[in-house]
Enzyme design. Structure first.
Site, PDB file in Angstrom:
ATOM      1  N   HIS A 297     -63.764  28.767   2.995  1.00  0.00           N
ATOM      2  CA  HIS A 297     -62.515  28.384   3.797  1.00  0.00           C
ATOM      3  C   HIS A 297     -61.769  29.480   4.002  1.00  0.00           C
ATOM      4  CE1 HIS A 297     -62.897  24.486   1.348  1.00  0.00           C
ATOM      5  NE2 HIS A 297     -62.492  24.085   2.745  1.00  0.00           N
ATOM      6  N   ASP A 319     -59.235  17.271   2.001  1.00  0.00           N
ATOM      7  CA  ASP A 319     -59.180  17.978   0.891  1.00  0.00           C
ATOM      8  C   ASP A 319     -58.125  18.755   0.724  1.00  0.00           C
ATOM      9  OD1 ASP A 319     -60.319  20.409   1.883  1.00  0.00           O
ATOM     10  OD2 ASP A 319     -62.182  19.264   1.707  1.00  0.00           O
ATOM     11  N   GLU A 339     -57.471  13.261   9.324  1.00  0.00           N
ATOM     12  CA  GLU A 339     -58.792  12.898   8.427  1.00  0.00           C
ATOM     13  C   GLU A 339     -58.843  11.469   8.786  1.00  0.00           C
ATOM     14  OE1 GLU A 339     -61.228  12.477   5.846  1.00  0.00           O
ATOM     15  OE2 GLU A 339     -60.568  14.655   6.001  1.00  0.00           O
ATOM     16  N   ASP A 394     -63.070  21.449  10.633  1.00  0.00           N
ATOM     17  CA  ASP A 394     -63.695  21.422   9.275  1.00  0.00           C
ATOM     18  C   ASP A 394     -64.350  20.020   9.052  1.00  0.00           C
ATOM     19  OD1 ASP A 394     -64.343  22.139   6.566  1.00  0.00           O
ATOM     20  OD2 ASP A 394     -62.184  21.699   5.977  1.00  0.00           O
TER      21      ASP A 394
END
Length: 539
Positions: A297, A319, A339, A394
């Protein structure tokens, strides 16, 4: 389904039925309908489970369907030997199909969990189920002709038309029932077992009642015993599915499974001992490892934060770990996380270990979550809002078939539209060490979308569980690095860290320079961009 030749010869002796021929024909066609529905459920269940266990859904669908259709032709030929005893032959055939098809998901998952792979089992089940399905139609054709007035005159065209119609309508119902009814309500394992039970009851009831006068006493006893054993096995397996799933998860993930949730989109598993590092798996693929996630990350987020970073969008990252890094910058005013699965976000908010790991990112008032597919969000919502200074992709590895569109030229073209002047896009492009061609395809696709790129990689990966598109047989072993591409419109982006960068655990300007040189040294020449109509990540 009917994909094999059907013999049109007519049996000589008419069937001795307990009902009128018209009623008997209706009952036989009803069983054709049920068998076709069950057969298609078996096919779809194999494709779905193989895609989950092995990866690359295009390849798995091609293998299952091609092997199964080939086997159906073989089954049709083998059924010739049973036509003289069509009633008992069909009853035994359906019992075998119910047991093999109903238990196939359980056996395939067990092979993967305890055997480490499922490819050969997949081909074996596809072949066996295909042979059994292929043998159904000739036997059913024989049975229905024996009660048909048209059959007695030698005209079989009406029988064939009726049989085909019932078969295709049943396939339609089975194809719709699998994703919309069986999978969400029962899951793959229980859904297959219940389908097998329905298959056994339909086939056994037809033969034992409608054609009982054609059976000898020995044949009736045999059919009753076989069907009772099959139904007992399927019922017992259904009752033990929960215990089986828990044991299989322990075999795959180890004894430390803390959370296991099956959502409408994927399976979410969190493992790890209390107080120790956690691992987050999505559909069996490792997405987060508490041992090394900071390396990933930090390398993903901080190079893109060099420059203006007032507004940031994170595609994926439910997450909260990428958001954790972004929110460390005091100049950040707004973070939008896009998401697809709301259950991932809910887990990140409520799971004690995961919320500690993401530093409570979802409680920060600067962060908002949009539940949406990233492609659709960029196309419909992203352009309606003020542009973003930073867009962070991501997302799962590009080699996973459902993710392919999120690494396409069209996707990056949409992402570039939401960038502010001077904005940056950073993309997780998969491991460079084990899949260099896929990595450089991502880079070529970004350039084809009109963006200037800076490829780099991060090393020091500690997790020992492969996260790639084929997690059951990665010959190269688990990847040891992560690959990234930083991109921008106009001028080529600089690769470095912002002046207000927070204290980092693993990333530094020197590490970035080394990662860039290392990535350039592994460049694969001649790769072409991936598009929606010509994806290039699965080859």
């Amino acid at each position: 389904m009917i994909d094999s030749p059907v013999s049109l010869s007519v049996p000589e002796a008419p069937a001795a039925l307990p009902v009128r021929p018209r009623t008997g024909r209706f009952l036989v066609l009803g069983v054709v309908f049920v068998c076709a529905a069950c057969g298609l459920v078996y096919e779809l269940e194999l494709v779905a489970l193989a895609s989950y266990l092995i990866g690359d859904s295009v390849t798995q669908a091609s293998v299952v369907l091609s092997v199964m259709v080939f086997a159906m032709g073989i089954g049709s030929l083998l059924a010739k030997r049973l036509r003289c005893r069509a009633a008992v032959g069909f009853g035994l055939l359906e019992a075998a199909l119910a047991l093999v098809g109903g238990g196939s998901a359980l056996a395939l998952y067990a092979t993967f969990a305890w055997g480490g792979g499922a490819r050969y089992a997949l081909v074996g089940f596809s072949l066996t189920i295909g042979v059994l399905i292929g043998a159904e139609i000739p036997l059913l054709m024989t049975l229905i002709q024996r009660m048909s007035r048209r059959g007695e005159r030698g005209d079989t065209s009406g029988d064939v038309a009726d049989l085909f119609a019932a078969d295709y309508v049943g396939a339609l119902v089975g194809g719709l029932a699998f994703p919309f009814l069986l999978l969400p309500l029962l899951g793959q394992l229980t859904g297959a077992l219940v389908t097998g039970a329905v298959n056994a009851v339909a086939g056994g009831a037809l033969v034992l009642w409608l054609f009982r006068r054609e059976l000898t006493r020995r044949e009736r006893r045999l059919l009753i015993v076989v069907n009772a054993v099959v139904l007992a096995l399927l019922t017992t397996a259904t009752a033990l599915v929960g215990d089986f799933e828990r044991a299989a998860r322990r075999a795959v993930y180890g004894a430390g499974v803390r959370v296991a949730v099956q959502t409408d989109l994927q399976e979410i598993v969190v493992t790890g001992a209390p107080g120790g590092p956690l691992d987050l798996f999505l559909d069996g693929r490792l997405r987060v490892s508490g041992r090394d996630e900071h390396r990933y990350h930090e390398a993903l987020v901080h190079p893109a934060m060099r420059g203006r970073h007032t507004r940031v969008a994170i595609l994926g990252g439910g997450d909260g770990l990428a958001a954790r890094e972004v929110l460390r910058y005091p100049g950040v005013e707004s973070v939008t996380v896009v998401e697809l699965d709301p259950a991932v976000v809910e887990l990140a908010r409520t799971d004690p270990a995961l919320s500690v790991l993401n530093s409570g990112a979802h409680r920060d008032p600067r962060l908002r979550v949009d539940t949406a597919d990233a492609f659709t969000w960029l196309r419909e919502q992203g352009r309606l809002r003020p542009p973003y200074d930073v867009v962070i992709s991501d997302l799962p590895d590009p080699g996973i078939t459902p993710s392919t569109k999120l690494y396409s030229q069209e996707f990056y073209g949409l992402a570039s539209r939401v960038l502010a002047d001077g904005g940056r896009l950073v993309v997780h492009a998969g491991p460079l060490a084990t899949r260099p061609r896929a990595y450089w395809t991502v880079e070529a696709t970004l350039r084809a979308a009109g963006l200037r790129t800076r490829p780099y990689r991060a090393t020091g990966r500690l997790s020992g569980f492969t996260a790639g598109p084929d997690r059951s047989s990665d010959a190269a072993g688990p990847p040891g690095d992560w690959g990234f591409v930083l991109a921008a419109r106009g001028a080529r982006p600089g690769l470095g860290l912002a002046a207000d960068v927070p204290r980092l655990r693993s990333l530094s300007p020197a590490v970035l320079r080394t990662g860039e040189r290392s990535a350039q040294g592994a460049r694969v020449p001649g790769v072409r961009p991936s598009t929606l109509v010509h994806p290039r990540y699965t080859h």
